[in-house]
Design an enzyme around this catalytic site. Structure first.
Site, PDB file in Angstrom:
ATOM      1  CB  THR A 132      22.596 -69.661 -26.214  1.00  0.00           C
ATOM      2  OG1 THR A 132      21.301 -69.790 -26.828  1.00  0.00           O
ATOM      3  CG2 THR A 132      22.740 -70.718 -25.126  1.00  0.00           C
TER       4      THR A 132
ATOM      5  CG  HIS B 265      19.647 -72.428 -21.719  1.00  0.00           C
ATOM      6  ND1 HIS B 265      19.570 -72.884 -23.014  1.00  0.00           N
ATOM      7  CD2 HIS B 265      20.951 -72.572 -21.349  1.00  0.00           C
ATOM      8  CE1 HIS B 265      20.768 -73.285 -23.403  1.00  0.00           C
ATOM      9  NE2 HIS B 265      21.621 -73.100 -22.418  1.00  0.00           N
TER      10      HIS B 265
ATOM     11  NE  ARG C 265      26.464 -73.186 -23.811  1.00  0.00           N
ATOM     12  CZ  ARG C 265      26.751 -72.134 -24.564  1.00  0.00           C
ATOM     13  NH1 ARG C 265      27.583 -72.258 -25.581  1.00  0.00           N
ATOM     14  NH2 ARG C 265      26.215 -70.949 -24.311  1.00  0.00           N
ATOM     15  N   GLY C 266      31.035 -75.887 -25.698  1.00  0.00           N
ATOM     16  CA  GLY C 266      31.489 -75.170 -26.870  1.00  0.00           C
ATOM     17  C   GLY C 266      30.530 -74.048 -27.231  1.00  0.00           C
TER      18      GLY C 266
ATOM     19  N   GLY D 235      24.438 -80.379 -24.457  1.00  0.00           N
ATOM     20  CA  GLY D 235      23.512 -80.950 -25.420  1.00  0.00           C
ATOM     21  C   GLY D 235      22.864 -79.911 -26.302  1.00  0.00           C
TER      22      GLY D 235
ATOM     23  CB  CYS E   6      25.061 -68.874 -31.605  1.00  0.00           C
ATOM     24  SG  CYS E   6      23.727 -69.855 -30.874  1.00  0.00           S
TER      25      CYS E   6
END
Length: 242
Positions: free
Chosen positions: A75, A77, A70-71, A150, A168
């Site tokens: 991060t 989760h 992903r970009g 997403g 981030c």
């Protein structure tokens, strides 16, 4: 108006097989494939995006770190965080990547404002913020006009793992969650608020909503490898025999 399928996975999902399932779905979808949105919570994991730099991982400890496609940068989760994986045809929706991101941000902010939380996006950094604290992270990949990955919305979770990274890629960035402003808060209530706004803002018809209490829906060819990686090979075999 376009059709969409919403799948709500009812248990904690490991990241790696879910990511591979998104890749496979996206690689095999065609122009007539119905868009899907997957709602779920992950087992604890750090994910490093394509732009990720190792210095932003301060101490991952016992939590797995997975480099993904992903970009964005690193991060976290985990349980209590609402994941929405957006498997959409942007060409069919008439959206550029930039407009897609802004629509996600505006939709999440609008849903949080319904809870009385003064959330908004920022021009300088993707995501949704309350003052200077980040409440929702966005990381996407678009291939041939098809999106996957997403958003991650912090609902009622342990925020401690964020202190092990520069979230981030921003040193000192503080994270927040809905529970800090609305307590108690239930995950299902958050879904009930955000789903209608996504349908409205992205121009979808009323969705087919699938509550997946098992992984049988993954029997489909494009997701069979995901099912097997989650230890459901026996379930798949039994389902085919019945």
């Amino acid at each position: 108006m376009n059709d969409v399928i919403i799948r709500q996975l009812a248990h904690l999902i490991p990241y790696q097989p879910l990511w591979e399932a998104m890749q496979t779905f996206t690689a095999r979808r065609q122009s007539q494939t119905t868009d899907e949105i997957w709602f779920l919570e992950h087992e604890p994991v750090f994910t490093q995006g394509l732009a990720g730099k190792p210095e932003h991982v301060l101490n991952s400890g016992n939590i797995p770190l997975i480099r993904t496609d992903r970009g964005g940068q690193v991060t976290y989760h985990g349980p209590g965080q609402l994941m929405m994986y957006l498997l959409l045809d942007l060409n069919r929706l008439g959206l550029s990547t930039r407009t897609f991101v802004r629509t996600i941000e505006n939709t999440v902010a609008e849903s949080l404002q319904e809870w009385g939380i003064p959330a908004q996006g920022k021009e300088t950094a993707p995501g949704v913020y309350v003052d200077d604290k980040k409440i929702c992270s966005i990381g996407l990949r678009v291939r041939k006009g098809f999106s996957y990955h997403g958003l991650a919305l912090n609902v009622a979770m342990d925020l401690t793992p964020f202190s092990c990274i520069n979230p981030c890629g921003f040193k000192g960035l503080m994270m927040t969650q809905i529970q800090d402003y609305v307590n108690p808060i239930e995950m299902d209530a958050v879904k009930r608020t955000i789903i209608p706004l996504f349908l409205k803002n992205f121009g979808y018809n009323q969705p087919a909503i699938m509550v997946e209490t098992s992984l049988e829906f993954l029997i489909d060819d494009h997701l069979r490898s995901f099912s097997e990686k989650l230890g459901e090979r026996e379930t798949v075999t039994n389902s085919r025999q019945n």
